[in-house]
Design an enzyme around this catalytic site. Structure first.
Site, PDB file in Angstrom:
ATOM      1  N   LEU A   9     -92.123  64.150 -12.844  1.00  0.00           N
ATOM      2  CA  LEU A   9     -93.166  64.291 -13.871  1.00  0.00           C
ATOM      3  C   LEU A   9     -93.002  63.218 -14.947  1.00  0.00           C
ATOM      4  O   LEU A   9     -91.951  63.125 -15.584  1.00  0.00           O
ATOM      5  CB  LEU A   9     -93.086  65.681 -14.512  1.00  0.00           C
ATOM      6  N   ALA A  11     -96.134  62.089 -16.900  1.00  0.00           N
ATOM      7  CA  ALA A  11     -97.486  61.843 -17.407  1.00  0.00           C
ATOM      8  C   ALA A  11     -97.557  61.940 -18.921  1.00  0.00           C
ATOM      9  O   ALA A  11     -98.478  61.421 -19.547  1.00  0.00           O
ATOM     10  CB  ALA A  11     -98.453  62.836 -16.781  1.00  0.00           C
ATOM     11  N   GLY A  12     -96.559  62.597 -19.495  1.00  0.00           N
ATOM     12  CA  GLY A  12     -96.587  62.835 -20.944  1.00  0.00           C
ATOM     13  C   GLY A  12     -96.523  61.546 -21.746  1.00  0.00           C
ATOM     14  O   GLY A  12     -96.029  60.521 -21.262  1.00  0.00           O
ATOM     15  N   ARG A  16     -92.773  61.669 -29.303  1.00  0.00           N
ATOM     16  CA  ARG A  16     -91.616  61.643 -30.202  1.00  0.00           C
ATOM     17  C   ARG A  16     -90.846  60.321 -30.159  1.00  0.00           C
ATOM     18  O   ARG A  16     -90.031  60.049 -31.024  1.00  0.00           O
ATOM     19  CB  ARG A  16     -90.689  62.832 -29.871  1.00  0.00           C
ATOM     20  N   GLN A  73    -102.492  62.610 -13.646  1.00  0.00           N
ATOM     21  CA  GLN A  73    -102.836  63.815 -14.386  1.00  0.00           C
ATOM     22  C   GLN A  73    -103.620  63.322 -15.595  1.00  0.00           C
ATOM     23  O   GLN A  73    -103.044  62.769 -16.535  1.00  0.00           O
ATOM     24  CB  GLN A  73    -101.547  64.535 -14.824  1.00  0.00           C
ATOM     25  N   ARG A 333     -77.272  27.559 -21.568  1.00  0.00           N
ATOM     26  CA  ARG A 333     -78.612  28.109 -21.354  1.00  0.00           C
ATOM     27  C   ARG A 333     -79.047  27.981 -19.891  1.00  0.00           C
ATOM     28  O   ARG A 333     -78.360  27.363 -19.077  1.00  0.00           O
ATOM     29  CB  ARG A 333     -79.573  27.423 -22.316  1.00  0.00           C
ATOM     30  N   TYR A 387     -85.258  14.594 -24.912  1.00  0.00           N
ATOM     31  CA  TYR A 387     -86.651  14.909 -25.221  1.00  0.00           C
ATOM     32  C   TYR A 387     -87.273  13.754 -25.987  1.00  0.00           C
ATOM     33  O   TYR A 387     -86.790  13.374 -27.053  1.00  0.00           O
ATOM     34  CB  TYR A 387     -86.672  16.192 -26.056  1.00  0.00           C
ATOM     35  N   ARG A 440     -73.356  -0.719 -30.452  1.00  0.00           N
ATOM     36  CA  ARG A 440     -73.265  -0.356 -31.871  1.00  0.00           C
ATOM     37  C   ARG A 440     -73.061  -1.657 -32.628  1.00  0.00           C
ATOM     38  O   ARG A 440     -72.661  -2.675 -32.031  1.00  0.00           O
ATOM     39  CB  ARG A 440     -72.106   0.607 -32.109  1.00  0.00           C
TER      40      ARG A 440
HETATM   41  C1  UD1 Z   1     -89.342  70.943 -20.428  1.00  0.00           C
HETATM   42  C2  UD1 Z   1     -89.228  72.382 -19.895  1.00  0.00           C
HETATM   43  C3  UD1 Z   1     -88.019  73.049 -20.506  1.00  0.00           C
HETATM   44  C4  UD1 Z   1     -86.771  72.231 -20.182  1.00  0.00           C
HETATM   45  C5  UD1 Z   1     -86.946  70.785 -20.623  1.00  0.00           C
HETATM   46  C6  UD1 Z   1     -85.825  69.939 -20.086  1.00  0.00           C
HETATM   47  C7  UD1 Z   1     -91.467  73.185 -19.461  1.00  0.00           C
HETATM   48  C8  UD1 Z   1     -92.598  73.988 -19.946  1.00  0.00           C
HETATM   49  N1  UD1 Z   1     -90.410  73.102 -20.259  1.00  0.00           N
HETATM   50  O1  UD1 Z   1     -89.564  70.969 -21.833  1.00  0.00           O
HETATM   51  O2  UD1 Z   1     -87.866  74.372 -19.986  1.00  0.00           O
HETATM   52  O3  UD1 Z   1     -85.652  72.805 -20.837  1.00  0.00           O
HETATM   53  O4  UD1 Z   1     -88.173  70.240 -20.096  1.00  0.00           O
HETATM   54  O5  UD1 Z   1     -85.908  68.673 -20.631  1.00  0.00           O
HETATM   55  O6  UD1 Z   1     -91.543  72.657 -18.376  1.00  0.00           O
HETATM   56  N2  UD1 Z   1     -95.146  66.155 -18.354  1.00  0.00           N
HETATM   57  C9  UD1 Z   1     -96.231  65.813 -17.575  1.00  0.00           C
HETATM   58  N3  UD1 Z   1     -97.417  66.425 -17.799  1.00  0.00           N
HETATM   59  C10 UD1 Z   1     -97.569  67.375 -18.752  1.00  0.00           C
HETATM   60  C11 UD1 Z   1     -96.459  67.727 -19.529  1.00  0.00           C
HETATM   61  C12 UD1 Z   1     -95.258  67.106 -19.311  1.00  0.00           C
HETATM   62  O7  UD1 Z   1     -96.136  64.958 -16.690  1.00  0.00           O
HETATM   63  O8  UD1 Z   1     -98.690  67.886 -18.861  1.00  0.00           O
HETATM   64  C13 UD1 Z   1     -93.865  65.481 -18.104  1.00  0.00           C
HETATM   65  C14 UD1 Z   1     -93.383  64.666 -19.277  1.00  0.00           C
HETATM   66  O9  UD1 Z   1     -93.827  63.323 -19.187  1.00  0.00           O
HETATM   67  C15 UD1 Z   1     -91.866  64.771 -19.143  1.00  0.00           C
HETATM   68  C16 UD1 Z   1     -91.659  66.098 -18.463  1.00  0.00           C
HETATM   69  O10 UD1 Z   1     -92.884  66.454 -17.878  1.00  0.00           O
HETATM   70  O11 UD1 Z   1     -91.333  63.755 -18.319  1.00  0.00           O
HETATM   71  C17 UD1 Z   1     -91.213  67.183 -19.438  1.00  0.00           C
HETATM   72  O12 UD1 Z   1     -92.142  67.275 -20.480  1.00  0.00           O
HETATM   73  P1  UD1 Z   1     -91.691  67.495 -21.959  1.00  0.00           P
HETATM   74  O13 UD1 Z   1     -92.895  67.587 -22.811  1.00  0.00           O
HETATM   75  O14 UD1 Z   1     -90.637  66.524 -22.343  1.00  0.00           O
HETATM   76  O15 UD1 Z   1     -91.076  68.988 -21.820  1.00  0.00           O
HETATM   77  P2  UD1 Z   1     -89.958  69.628 -22.710  1.00  0.00           P
HETATM   78  O16 UD1 Z   1     -90.551  70.110 -23.985  1.00  0.00           O
HETATM   79  O17 UD1 Z   1     -88.812  68.701 -22.810  1.00  0.00           O
HETATM   80 MG    MG Z   2     -88.541  66.540 -22.380  1.00  0.00          MG
END
Ligand code: UD1
Ligand code: MG
Length: 457
Positions: A9, A11-12, A16, A73, A333, A387, A440
């Site tokens: 995963l 997509a986020g 932060r 997503q 370099r 140069y 020289r």
């Molecule tokens: C998540 C878990 C939490 C766990 C923690 C570990 C959930 C609800 N919570 O929280 O239990 O302890 O990870 O680090 O799963 N992402 C997507 N699409 C979305 C949301 C998130 O692809 O719609 C991806 C983000 O890019 C990231 C990962 O999922 O790589 C986790 O998302 P993040 O928002 O960091 O979740 P946490 O709050 O850390």
């Molecule tokens: Mg996380």
């Protein structure tokens, strides 16, 4: 044999991090976070993991290319919703589906292997990788029933005070029975504090369906460390740095002060090499055996043979042959190649230079766009004037030539084999082999001149 596939995963937006760059492309010890995960998955035999992208998907797709399959997503509605996007690709699969988060770069392949092994051995519907953290803030807490089996995961924002006191957390890494994952995903709702579709809810759904849910607790909590912001990025860097250095030490490299030595993930070092403090080894740097590197050596993509010394120097995209000695205070370099036993001493700036075997450039010189033969000696203060304001020009100095101090070699120009160039010369014509060039003004000496002047005044 049970099939294995993975969904990562990513997509986020990683809000932060406060960055214009995708979170998983941020580097830990010189390597993007996502690469650690994809490399581990490849070691597990997964040729193309499925990556869920959203924010800056093009950057991620371009970075990973053929190493992964991608699903988008469009809206980030939660981790369960993210896995849902891989539904079509997963529908063709069977067996075990490993789900990971792109922002967790520290899991070792061995830990993932252990998780998969446990999951398969227990014939579980889901197995969650957990860790006990001294400060679990921000993570989902693992709720275990009286039978010690996992009942579910409660997110920080949904947790009661009692639940927040639990230190066992969800690391975001799971194994699922592929089919059971797909059926449960469609039942996940977004009825929670964040209004998101939570992946850990699949665990609760499976449990209520009397399915077997397992948890494996990790031995080394350092691996569980996720990266949501820059402070965690620096912590991940520190953990990875120690791990990399540890491996080099196990392999026979002496690291004088691991707290002040920075070696990136792709670097190799031969045994009996000693790395002194303040040293940065970056990129695809390869170091041979019996070398002395540092203090304060900053090397990027440098290929180094055996028995080489580099002290207090910066070297980029270059090659150093056996027994070469560099520094203190040299900058070499890109495009430079120093053959065996060459010496490049203090306050040397060098670029695109080929330095022959046993040749010495000991102090205060600029050697750029130059080809020096074997056993050449370059005097202090010599400059290749490469140069002309428009183009870079080459200087060629043949074997055994001797260039005196403070010489300007105005390129294009060559000095023949065994030739001598007198100190203080500005050379703009080729010097033939065994010839002597002096360019020289002749010295004028006026005896008693100073005394006469003083007497006059
Ligand atoms: C998540 C878990 C939490 C766990 C923690 C570990 C959930 C609800 N919570 O929280 O239990 O302890 O990870 O680090 O799963 N992402 C997507 N699409 C979305 C949301 C998130 O692809 O719609 C991806 C983000 O890019 C990231 C990962 O999922 O790589 C986790 O998302 P993040 O928002 O960091 O979740 P946490 O709050 O850390
Ligand atoms: Mg996380």
């Amino acid at each position: 044999m049970d099939q294995l596939q993975a969904v990562v995963l990513a997509a986020g937006q990683g809000t932060r991090m406060k960055s214009n760059k995708h979170k998983v492309l941020h580097k830990v010890c010189g390597k993007p976070m996502i690469d650690y995960i994809v490399d581990s998955l490849q070691e597990l035999g997964i040729k193309q993991p499925i990556i869920v992208t959203g924010y800056q998907s093009e950057a991620l797709e371009e970075h990973l290319g053929e190493r992964a399959l991608f699903v988008r997503q469009e809206e980030q509605l939660g981790t369960a919703h993210a896995v849902m996007q891989a539904k079509e690709l997963l529908a063709e699969k069977q067996g075990t589906t490993l789900v990971m988060h792109g922002d967790h770069p520290l899991f070792t392949t061995e830990t993932l292997e252990r998780l998969i092994h446990h999951h398969r051995e227990q014939e579980a519907a889901a197995t969650i990788l957990t860790a006990t953290l001294p400060d679990p803030t921000g993570y989902g807490r693992v709720i275990r029933g009286e039978d010690q089996l996992v009942d579910g995961v409660v997110e920080q924002k949904d947790a009661s005070e009692e639940e927040r006191a639990i230190c066992e957390v969800n690391t975001g890494t799971y194994c699922f029975d592929n089919e059971k994952l797909l059926t449960s995903l469609s039942q996940v709702s977004n009825d929670n504090a964040q209004g998101e579709y939570y992946l850990p809810d699949v665990i609760t759904i499976l449990r209520s369906g009397e399915e077997r849910v397992e948890a494996t607790l990790m031995d080394d909590v350092n691996e569980a460390h996720g990266v949501n912001h820059r402070v965690q990025l620096a912590e991940a860097e520190k953990i990875m740095r120690r791990r990399i250095l540890h491996q080099h030490m196990v392999n026979g490299v002496t690291i004088i002060d691991p707290d002040n030595t920075y070696v990136e993930a792709g670097v190799t070092i031969g045994s009996d090499t000693v790395i002194h403090p303040g040293t940065h080894l970056r990129g695809a740097t390869k170091i041979g055996s019996d070398c002395t590197i540092g203090p304060q050596a900053d090397l990027t993509n440098v290929v180094i043979a055996d028995s080489v010394t580099v002290q207090y120097s910066v070297v980029l995209d270059s090659q150093l042959g056996e027994g070469v000695n560099v520094g203190p205070y040299a900058r070499i370099r890109p495009g430079s190649k120093l053959e065996k036993q060459a010496k490049v001493g203090c306050f040397i700036d060098m670029k695109n230079a080929h330095i022959g075997e046993g040749t010495k450039v000991p102090h205060h010189a600029y050697i750029g766009d130059a080809k020096l033969g074997k056993k050449v000696n370059i005097g202090c203060g010599t400059i290749t004037v490469n140069y002309d304001g428009r183009k870079k020009q080459q200087t060629v100095i043949a074997d055994g030539a001797f260039v005196g101090c403070n010489v300007n070699l105005i390129a294009p120009v060559s000095v023949g084999e065994g030739a001598y160039v007198a100190a203080g010369s500005s050379i703009n014509q080729d010097v033939p082999a065994d010839g002597f060039a002096i360019a020289r003004q002749r010295q004028t000496v006026k005896p008693q001149y100073v005394k006469r002047m003083k007497d006059k005044l």
